[in-house]
Design an enzyme around this catalytic site. Structure first.
Site, mmCIF file in Angstrom:
data_model
loop_
_atom_site.group_PDB
_atom_site.id
_atom_site.type_symbol
_atom_site.label_atom_id
_atom_site.label_comp_id
_atom_site.label_asym_id
_atom_site.label_seq_id
_atom_site.Cartn_x
_atom_site.Cartn_y
_atom_site.Cartn_z
ATOM 1 N N ASP A 247 -9.577 33.177 14.537
ATOM 2 C CA ASP A 247 -11.026 33.165 14.416
ATOM 3 C C ASP A 247 -11.593 33.167 15.833
ATOM 4 O O ASP A 247 -11.705 32.126 16.480
ATOM 5 C CB ASP A 247 -11.492 31.949 13.621
ATOM 6 N N TYR B 51 -13.722 24.992 12.943
ATOM 7 C CA TYR B 51 -14.874 25.396 12.130
ATOM 8 C C TYR B 51 -14.827 26.899 11.952
ATOM 9 O O TYR B 51 -14.677 27.644 12.926
ATOM 10 C CB TYR B 51 -16.177 24.992 12.822
ATOM 11 N N LYS C 223 -20.941 36.356 16.689
ATOM 12 C CA LYS C 223 -21.652 35.911 17.885
ATOM 13 C C LYS C 223 -21.836 37.010 18.952
ATOM 14 O O LYS C 223 -22.699 37.849 18.785
ATOM 15 C CB LYS C 223 -20.987 34.641 18.439
HETATM 16 C C1 LIG Z 1 -20.022 30.110 14.688
HETATM 17 C C2 LIG Z 1 -18.656 30.206 14.130
HETATM 18 C C3 LIG Z 1 -18.414 30.694 12.839
HETATM 19 C C4 LIG Z 1 -19.522 30.977 11.871
HETATM 20 O O1 LIG Z 1 -20.328 32.024 12.284
HETATM 21 P P1 LIG Z 1 -21.817 32.148 11.673
HETATM 22 O O2 LIG Z 1 -22.316 33.440 12.206
HETATM 23 O O3 LIG Z 1 -22.567 30.943 12.137
HETATM 24 O O4 LIG Z 1 -21.665 32.158 10.185
HETATM 25 C C5 LIG Z 1 -17.104 30.883 12.444
HETATM 26 N N1 LIG Z 1 -16.081 30.592 13.251
HETATM 27 C C6 LIG Z 1 -16.266 30.109 14.495
HETATM 28 C C7 LIG Z 1 -15.091 29.845 15.369
HETATM 29 C C8 LIG Z 1 -17.558 29.887 14.959
HETATM 30 O O5 LIG Z 1 -17.742 29.354 16.173
#
Ligand SMILES: *Cc1c(COP(=O)(O)O)cnc(C)c1O
Length: 419
Positions: A233, A140, A261
């Site tokens: 990511d 994701y 985050k």
């Molecule tokens: C949470 C998450 C995102 C998206 O971040 P948001 O701040 O919710 O848009 C992208 N990549 C990973 C791996 C994530 O866990």
């Protein structure tokens, strides 16, 4: 109005499905509304006390409203919170990121992980002059068009794409492989003109799934061979699995890293980081457009700096990792049915009815109803784990021995009821 049921009725009149992000509606029969949080504990509007293992879905590695972050935010509130010009805070936070994340020389701040991956993909395309992206099934990367194709957290069932409203032209620009499958990556990179390979180095959005020994190394080598960029990511793993993220843990260094985050300490944030000659392709020095009214906003910067200052002291990792380890070890003793627990540092997930989870297809074989029943029973007892098999159970620096012991006591109680 002071109860969740009443608020839920109102929320359904105002919001699609009653919420502003879908996973929140997975708490049944309706989500509890939170009034406040401190340390490892949140309190609902009814005053019910819950030990929190969701932690805002990842950012709150210190727990709720830690004094250090709160004080820094209050100081900044006195000075103002938006100027539309640079502030010294962004330099401070970028220095912390570039000093801890090995592959980061320069940074662009944005407002969410979604914006970070969207712009990282544009950057890879602009830099390589190629159009395709390779991603992994169940990874994701946020909620924009280019990554909502076989995306973890967003999907409860296998679906291509994960959302309505994504043009077929965009779907055609995205190639997908199974996590831990280097043969697939090799054949796609050989065949297609791939600008970048984007990967969660440790999957955290299909539960927790670890990379096999040679996987990340293989991705690094294959992307070099085919002149494609490697994008880690690390929105979840950055500053969580170690202060230098998954790349430090595995000593595999990507060309571009996306962060979010934890680096915002609980306030909205995202960042694209990488080698200077890549990041310099962003406007205004380069031709890959990115802009944002709230980019590098002072409050997110302040909360991020204060959070990383605490992380630099080391103790948050000791406590959070120890808590996760103690819980996982005890769960291995008390869960008598077939199951597997994937665990690293302060993140883990339990899968029932299976004995090995190495990719998203494996997750779909797990007994998700059993997991959801566990979530419901724990919630009744005052322990909040994610309302989805596809999310991660997190611990924080506030999950001390007392919290862990209380959690295990409650786990034991509900596990005997579950089985
Ligand atoms: C949470 C998450 C995102 C998206 O971040 P948001 O701040 O919710 O848009 C992208 N990549 C990973 C791996 C994530 O866990």
């Amino acid at each position: 109005m002071t109860n969740s049921e009443e608020l839920w009725k109102e929320a359904n009149k105002l919001f699609a499905g009653g919420v502003n992000s879908p996973v929140r509606a997975a708490v049944k029969p309706f989500p509890f509304f939170v009034e406040r949080g401190k340390g490892a504990i949140i309190y609902t509007v009814e005053g019910k006390r819950l030990i929190d293992y969701v932690l805002g879905y990842g950012p709150l590695i210190l727990g709720h409203s830690p004094d250090s972050v709160k004080e820094k935010l209050i100081k900044q509130l006195d000075k103002g919170w938006l100027f539309g010009t640079p502030s010294e805070l962004e330099i401070e936070l970028a220095r912390k990121i570039t000093s801890h994340i090995p592959s980061a020389q320069k940074v662009r701040f944005v407002n969410s992980g979604t914006e970070a991956t969207m712009n990282a993909i544009r950057l890879a395309r602009g830099y390589t002059k190629r159009s395709k992206i390779l991603k992994f099934n169940g990874n994701y990367h946020g909620s924009h068009d280019y990554v909502l194709i076989e995306a973890g957290s967003a999907a409860t069932e296998y679906s291509i794409p994960t959302s309505d409203g994504i043009p077929v032209e965009i779907i055609k620009t995205v190639e997908v492989c199974e996590f831990n499958d280097l043969d697939c990556v090799n054949s796609k990179l050989k065949k297609e003109d791939v600008a970048g390979v984007i990967v969660e180095p440790i999957m955290g959005n299909s539960g927790v799934i670890l990379p096999e020994k040679e996987f990340l190394k293989g991705l690094r080598e294959l992307t070099r061979t085919y002149n494609s960029l490697l994008i880690f990511d690390e929105v979840i793993t950055g500053f969580r699995v170690s202060i230098g993220g998954a790349q430090t843990l595995y000593q595999i260094y990507p060309d571009i890293t996306t962060l979010g985050k934890i680096i915002g300490g609980g306030l909205p944030i995202g960042a694209i980081a990488g080698k200077a000659d890549i990041i310099d392709n962003f406007t205004p020095s380069g031709k890959v457009f990115n802009a944002g009214t709230f980019n590098a906003n002072p409050l997110s910067m302040a909360a991020g700096i204060a959070t990383i200052e605490e992380l630099e002291k080391g103790y948050p990792y000791n406590i959070a990792n120890k808590a996760a380890k103690a819980i996982v070890e005890e769960l291995e003793n008390i869960i008598k049915v077939k199951h597997t627990i994937n665990h690293i540092s302060s993140m883990f997930q339990i899968f029932f009815g299976v004995d090995n989870i190495k990719n998203y297809s494996d997750v779909k074989k797990a007994n998700r109803e059993y997991y959801m029943r566990l979530h419901e029973l724990l919630l009744r007892e005052g322990v909040f784990i994610p309302p989805s098999q596809y999310e991660t159970i997190f611990t924080s620096a506030s999950h001390d021995n007392d919290i862990v012991n209380e959690t295990l006591y409650k786990f034991k109680k509900v596990i005997s009821e579950l089985m």
